[in-house]
Design an enzyme around this catalytic site. Structure first.
Site, PDB file in Angstrom:
ATOM      1  CG  ASN A 121      -1.805   1.202   1.315  1.00  0.00           C
ATOM      2  OD1 ASN A 121      -2.435   1.566   0.302  1.00  0.00           O
ATOM      3  ND2 ASN A 121      -1.900   1.848   2.471  1.00  0.00           N
TER       4      ASN A 121
ATOM      5  CG  HIS B 239      -0.537   6.409   4.733  1.00  0.00           C
ATOM      6  ND1 HIS B 239      -1.906   6.310   4.868  1.00  0.00           N
ATOM      7  CD2 HIS B 239      -0.149   7.371   5.614  1.00  0.00           C
ATOM      8  CE1 HIS B 239      -2.325   7.138   5.793  1.00  0.00           C
ATOM      9  NE2 HIS B 239      -1.283   7.798   6.261  1.00  0.00           N
TER      10      HIS B 239
ATOM     11  CG  ASP C  10      -2.529   3.293   7.377  1.00  0.00           C
ATOM     12  OD1 ASP C  10      -2.452   2.839   6.221  1.00  0.00           O
ATOM     13  OD2 ASP C  10      -3.215   4.290   7.673  1.00  0.00           O
TER      14      ASP C  10
HETATM   15  C1  GRF Z   1      -2.746   8.762  -2.629  1.00  0.00           C
HETATM   16  O1  GRF Z   1      -2.456   9.919  -1.903  1.00  0.00           O
HETATM   17  C2  GRF Z   1      -2.387   7.540  -1.831  1.00  0.00           C
HETATM   18  O2  GRF Z   1      -1.276   7.720  -0.997  1.00  0.00           O
HETATM   19  C3  GRF Z   1      -3.622   7.343  -0.980  1.00  0.00           C
HETATM   20  O3  GRF Z   1      -4.691   7.673  -1.835  1.00  0.00           O
HETATM   21  C4  GRF Z   1      -4.254   8.594  -2.836  1.00  0.00           C
HETATM   22  C5  GRF Z   1      -4.581   8.028  -4.175  1.00  0.00           C
HETATM   23  O4  GRF Z   1      -4.371   8.939  -5.212  1.00  0.00           O
HETATM   24  N1  GRF Z   1      -3.675   6.011  -0.427  1.00  0.00           N
HETATM   25  P1  GRF Z   1      -4.464   8.473  -6.735  1.00  0.00           P
HETATM   26  O5  GRF Z   1      -5.850   7.851  -6.916  1.00  0.00           O
HETATM   27  O6  GRF Z   1      -3.377   7.491  -6.980  1.00  0.00           O
HETATM   28  O7  GRF Z   1      -4.310   9.729  -7.525  1.00  0.00           O
END
Ligand code: GRF
Length: 196
Positions: A108, A110, A151
């Protein structure tokens, strides 16, 4: 090693886009073999369609039970021979069965420096609002393995982003997102090389 990636995404899909580009330009050797979204209107599904990548809208609402939903996801992953799952803005929690089946093969991203600013309620713009509220001078992004606790899986890579005095949550979010687009492919590469 080269992996068949499945990217789970609910929103814009800018990280998905960065991963597709990294694959096309050879920065990573894996390929995005499937995109799954719970949101039929997501930018992520549109991006997958644009690149002719198999994509599917799968939402719990379409199934009579959680276990049917999970079974369906596992079947689709199996059919597409997925051996690495990437969450990129996926707003749903994965069923523990999926986490168990793909142990250490779910990653993932974050938008903060975990373990700070993670956990319940820490998603999207809220993360950056919290960072500004506590007057952090440095924030960033984290790529980590997914386990049963939100997380909290082992961290693979982090990238630091300076908080500027005139930042608001939106400007910070944009800058962190740019860092994410570099960081995610770097983390995938480490995984391909067996370094994490
Ligand atoms: C990103 O900020 C990611 O870290 C979080 O959700 C957002 C997704 O953005 N988990 P995108 O859809 O990839 O533009």
């Amino acid at each position: 090693m080269r992996f068949n990636l499945c990217v789970f995404a609910s929103g814009n899909g800018s990280n998905l886009n960065a991963i597709i580009k990294a694959s096309k330009t050879g920065k990573i050797s894996s390929r995005v073999a499937l995109v799954i979204s719970n949101n039929s209107n997501s930018g992520a599904l549109k991006k997958a369609a644009k690149y002719k990548i198999p994509h599917i809208h799968l939402s719990q609402k379409l199934f009579s039970s959680q276990s049917e939903f999970t079974k369906n996801i596992l079947d689709v992953l199996n059919r597409h021979k997925i051996n690495l799952i990437l969450l990129a803005g996926y707003m749903k929690i994965l069923d523990p069965l999926i986490i168990k089946k793909y142990r250490n093969r779910i990653i993932n991203i974050h938008p903060a420096l975990l373990p700070k600013f993670g956990g319940k309620g820490m998603f999207g713009i809220h993360v950056h609002e919290a960072v500004l509220k506590t007057r952090e001078t440095i924030t960033g992004a984290t790529v980590h393995f997914v386990n049963e606790v939100y997380d909290s899986g082992a961290i693979i890579l982090q990238k630091l982003v300076k908080v500027k005095p005139d930042d608001d949550a939106l400007s910070l979010q944009k800058r962190v997102l740019l860092a994410e687009h570099k960081l995610y492919p770097e983390a995938i590469k480490l995984f391909e090389e067996g370094k994490c």
